[in-house]
Design a protein around this motif. Structure first.
Motif, mmCIF file in Angstrom:
data_model
loop_
_atom_site.group_PDB
_atom_site.id
_atom_site.type_symbol
_atom_site.label_atom_id
_atom_site.label_comp_id
_atom_site.label_asym_id
_atom_site.label_seq_id
_atom_site.Cartn_x
_atom_site.Cartn_y
_atom_site.Cartn_z
ATOM 1 N N PRO A 46 -33.854 6.061 88.566
ATOM 2 C CA PRO A 46 -32.421 6.106 88.259
ATOM 3 C C PRO A 46 -32.118 6.505 86.819
ATOM 4 N N ALA A 47 -33.096 6.436 85.922
ATOM 5 C CA ALA A 47 -32.858 6.834 84.528
ATOM 6 C C ALA A 47 -32.388 8.281 84.458
ATOM 7 N N ALA A 57 -29.351 7.503 77.771
ATOM 8 C CA ALA A 57 -30.807 7.640 77.834
ATOM 9 C C ALA A 57 -31.452 6.262 77.985
ATOM 10 N N LEU A 58 -32.158 6.088 79.094
ATOM 11 C CA LEU A 58 -32.868 4.851 79.396
ATOM 12 C C LEU A 58 -34.332 5.188 79.626
ATOM 13 N N ASN A 59 -35.185 4.201 79.521
ATOM 14 C CA ASN A 59 -36.583 4.408 79.877
ATOM 15 C C ASN A 59 -36.717 4.315 81.386
ATOM 16 N N SER A 60 -37.560 5.165 81.930
ATOM 17 C CA SER A 60 -37.789 5.224 83.358
ATOM 18 C C SER A 60 -38.670 4.066 83.810
ATOM 19 N N GLY A 67 -44.212 -1.385 90.650
ATOM 20 C CA GLY A 67 -43.012 -2.205 90.717
ATOM 21 C C GLY A 67 -41.865 -1.667 89.893
ATOM 22 N N GLY A 68 -42.091 -0.571 89.160
ATOM 23 C CA GLY A 68 -41.047 -0.019 88.312
ATOM 24 C C GLY A 68 -40.073 0.905 89.024
ATOM 25 N N ASP A 69 -40.439 1.341 90.245
ATOM 26 C CA ASP A 69 -39.547 2.229 90.985
ATOM 27 C C ASP A 69 -38.187 1.579 91.170
ATOM 28 N N GLY A 70 -37.135 2.348 90.907
ATOM 29 C CA GLY A 70 -35.777 1.860 91.088
ATOM 30 C C GLY A 70 -35.247 1.042 89.922
ATOM 31 N N HIS A 71 -36.044 0.914 88.870
ATOM 32 C CA HIS A 71 -35.635 0.147 87.690
ATOM 33 C C HIS A 71 -35.502 1.073 86.475
ATOM 34 N N VAL A 72 -34.778 0.600 85.477
ATOM 35 C CA VAL A 72 -34.695 1.280 84.185
ATOM 36 C C VAL A 72 -34.934 0.243 83.099
ATOM 37 N N ARG A 73 -35.274 0.704 81.925
ATOM 38 C CA ARG A 73 -35.415 -0.198 80.782
ATOM 39 C C ARG A 73 -34.272 0.105 79.834
#
Length: 96
Positions: A46-47, A57-60, A67-73
């Motif tokens: 989603p980033a 601008a977000l981290n992917s 487990g990071g799929d679908g998340h942003v930092r």
């Protein structure tokens, strides 16, 4: 730095710990947050959607491993006004 119950960390350097404590008291901001965006239907990264559609601008999330799929930092160590503007632009990106 040494660990304390609950996963919090305390610096052994008194000046550094004082600075950390003051920042926490004055800003009430977290340093990072990992929002789960899967319910938004933006895919595994989603980033890219937030950058293209909202110019935020977000981290992917996938870059941080399993487990990071679908998340942003999202880094929250900034002025509340900037966070508010970024979230507004992210909402615009999701709305299309």
């Amino acid at each position: 730095m040494s660990g304390v119950p609950g996963g919090a960390r305390v610096s052994t350097n008194p000046l550094r710990q004082l600075t950390i404590d003051q920042l926490r008291q004055r800003t009430s901001l977290k340093w990072r947050e990992y929002p789960d965006c899967r319910a938004l239907g933006l895919g595994d990264d989603p980033a890219a959607v937030f950058l293209d559609g909202g110019r935020v601008a977000l981290n992917s999330g996938p870059a941080f491993g399993t487990g990071g799929d679908g998340h942003v930092r999202l880094n929250l160590a900034t002025a509340p006004e900037l966070i508010t503007d970024a979230v507004r632009r992210m909402a615009t990106a999701v709305a299309g």
